[in-house]
Design an enzyme around this catalytic site. Structure first.
Site, PDB file in Angstrom:
ATOM      1  N   GLU A  93      -8.897   5.600   5.475  1.00 33.77           N
ATOM      2  CA  GLU A  93      -9.299   4.452   6.297  1.00 33.77           C
ATOM      3  C   GLU A  93      -8.127   3.474   6.430  1.00 33.77           C
ATOM      4  OE1 GLU A  93     -12.372   2.439   4.155  1.00 33.77           O
ATOM      5  OE2 GLU A  93     -12.477   0.766   5.561  1.00 33.77           O
ATOM      6  N   TRP A  94      -7.923   2.968   7.634  1.00 37.15           N
ATOM      7  CA  TRP A  94      -6.913   1.927   7.851  1.00 37.15           C
ATOM      8  C   TRP A  94      -7.497   0.578   7.462  1.00 37.15           C
ATOM      9  CZ3 TRP A  94      -1.955   0.979   8.481  1.00 37.15           C
ATOM     10  CH2 TRP A  94      -1.561  -0.279   8.947  1.00 37.15           C
ATOM     11  N   ILE A  95      -6.781  -0.155   6.619  1.00 34.67           N
ATOM     12  CA  ILE A  95      -7.238  -1.499   6.228  1.00 34.67           C
ATOM     13  C   ILE A  95      -6.399  -2.536   6.965  1.00 34.67           C
ATOM     14  CG2 ILE A  95      -7.524  -3.107   4.302  1.00 34.67           C
ATOM     15  CD1 ILE A  95      -7.569  -0.564   2.507  1.00 34.67           C
ATOM     16  N   ASP A 196      -2.089   1.330 -12.288  1.00 31.43           N
ATOM     17  CA  ASP A 196      -0.744   1.076 -11.726  1.00 31.43           C
ATOM     18  C   ASP A 196      -0.832  -0.194 -10.872  1.00 31.43           C
ATOM     19  OD1 ASP A 196       1.881   1.324 -10.916  1.00 31.43           O
ATOM     20  OD2 ASP A 196       1.549   3.017  -9.573  1.00 31.43           O
TER      21      ASP A 196
HETATM   22  P1  ADP Z   1       3.011   5.045  -2.124  1.00 35.60           P
HETATM   23  O1  ADP Z   1       2.037   6.096  -2.584  1.00 35.60           O
HETATM   24  O2  ADP Z   1       4.199   5.636  -1.438  1.00 35.60           O
HETATM   25  O3  ADP Z   1       3.410   4.079  -3.221  1.00 35.60           O
HETATM   26  P2  ADP Z   1       1.091   3.147  -1.069  1.00 35.60           P
HETATM   27  O4  ADP Z   1      -0.245   3.812  -1.234  1.00 35.60           O
HETATM   28  O5  ADP Z   1       1.421   2.101  -2.080  1.00 35.60           O
HETATM   29  O6  ADP Z   1       2.260   4.226  -0.962  1.00 35.60           O
HETATM   30  O7  ADP Z   1       1.139   2.531   0.403  1.00 35.60           O
HETATM   31  C1  ADP Z   1       2.294   1.943   0.930  1.00 35.60           C
HETATM   32  C2  ADP Z   1       1.968   0.655   1.658  1.00 35.60           C
HETATM   33  O8  ADP Z   1       1.107   0.963   2.757  1.00 35.60           O
HETATM   34  C3  ADP Z   1       1.153  -0.324   0.810  1.00 35.60           C
HETATM   35  O9  ADP Z   1       1.996  -1.203   0.101  1.00 35.60           O
HETATM   36  C4  ADP Z   1       0.337  -1.069   1.845  1.00 35.60           C
HETATM   37  O10 ADP Z   1       1.065  -2.130   2.411  1.00 35.60           O
HETATM   38  C5  ADP Z   1       0.119  -0.033   2.925  1.00 35.60           C
HETATM   39  N1  ADP Z   1      -1.223   0.615   2.806  1.00 35.60           N
HETATM   40  C6  ADP Z   1      -1.653   1.385   1.781  1.00 35.60           C
HETATM   41  N2  ADP Z   1      -2.903   1.827   2.010  1.00 35.60           N
HETATM   42  C7  ADP Z   1      -3.268   1.330   3.216  1.00 35.60           C
HETATM   43  C8  ADP Z   1      -4.452   1.426   4.018  1.00 35.60           C
HETATM   44  N3  ADP Z   1      -5.492   2.166   3.620  1.00 35.60           N
HETATM   45  N4  ADP Z   1      -4.483   0.760   5.209  1.00 35.60           N
HETATM   46  C9  ADP Z   1      -3.418   0.046   5.625  1.00 35.60           C
HETATM   47  N5  ADP Z   1      -2.270  -0.078   4.923  1.00 35.60           N
HETATM   48  C10 ADP Z   1      -2.189   0.547   3.728  1.00 35.60           C
END
Ligand code: ADP
Length: 290
Positions: A93-95, A196
């Protein structure tokens, strides 16, 4: 990457076409994208250099958190278990971010609710990842034993293998590990932890609702989680006040905190190198003397 994502979307029964695909920065490990098709918006992570179960573990962590009904996580729509050389994909899902005045307080309350959700033992029934490193979990009746044997010892071992432990640092770390029972409890109440939780691993979505993302779950001492939130600059003070109102930290927290931060610093030392050496040394000196 677009054809790979297109194929993954087809498996999700979204035939596309992809109308928008933009890189999202901020992660440590994966490529990340905002993707919009005619039907839906998605957040998609992709990686060609991770073990095949990498995203399975992330999806499982999100699901366990979701099952507590205490704090939001993004819905997982699809993930694969790629063969060697293929690309792993996780579609979620996009947040849309929408930070509001009460968001940090709400986050503190919801995280406390998650930590208060009953659990029975320490550890986990399967390995997880912290960054690229594997955490070989096991169940334990004792948090102290789990923390020593499943967390500090393996990082010590990795550091020995990668030569990031000069003689003095190794000696102090081994002494500290052998005396850990002075500060780390055997039987705090077990909580489901994100595992984490730094500032890049939570988001504030629509209407100011907090979301946990990118977990590395474990059942453990909630003080371990809070200690990490404080390591790189800390969260807003309203977060801590709201959290502590529902779930106070132990009286000894300030003495335990550096020992819990030590795990994450060792992980950083092992992943990113000597820039994390001095903070490790400061903690070792504080607890083992000169
Ligand atoms: P990684 O596994 O490479 O550490 P993350 O899961 O932390 O990646 O996601 C990277 C960045 O993407 C996050 O810091 C956040 O800003 C953005 N992000 C993560 N999940 C979502 C989401 N579901 N919807 C929108 N943006 C997201």
């Amino acid at each position: 990457m677009k054809p790979v994502i297109q194929r993954a979307l087809e498996q999700l029964n979204d035939p596309g076409p992809i109308k928008v695909m933009q890189s999202v920065s901020g992660g440590d490990i994966n490529e990340a994208f905002y993707v919009r098709t005619s039907h839906h918006e998605y957040f998609i992570k992709a990686n060609t250099n991770v073990p095949s179960h990498f995203f399975t573990v992330e999806a499982l962590g999100l699901e366990r958190i979701d099952q507590t009904n205490t704090i939001n996580v993004p819905k997982v729509y699809h993930y694969n278990e790629p063969d060697e050389g293929e690309t792993g994909v996780l579609i979620m899902e996009w947040i849309e971010e929408d930070r509001q005045a009460h968001s940090a307080e709400k986050f503190g309350q919801n995280l406390a609710k998650m930590h208060l959700h009953p659990a029975e033992q320490f550890g986990l029934d399967q390995p997880t990842f912290i960054g690229r490193l594997t955490q070989d979990n096991s169940w334990s009746e004792s948090w102290l034993d789990y923390y020593r044997e499943n967390r500090l010892q393996p990082q010590l071992q990795l550091a020995i293998e990668s030569s990031t432990l000069p003689h003095k640092r190794r000696d102090k770390l081994e002494r500290l590990i052998s005396r850990l029972d002075r500060w780390i409890p055997h039987h705090p109440s077990p909580s489901l932890l994100h595992g984490d939780l730094w500032a890049g691993n939570y988001m504030i979505g629509q209407k100011g609702i907090p979301y946990l993302i990118d977990p590395s779950i474990v059942y453990g001492d909630h003080a371990f989680e809070l200690a990490f939130t404080e390591l790189f600059g800390g969260f807003p003070s309203t977060f801590y006040a709201a959290y502590q109102e529902m779930m106070p930290l132990p009286f000894e927290y300030e003495d335990m905190k550096p020992l819990y931060q030590l795990y994450y610093l060792l992980v950083h030392l092992n992943m990113f190198g000597e820039s994390y050496g001095p903070p490790v040394d400061r903690i070792l000196t504080r607890y083992t003397g000169g």
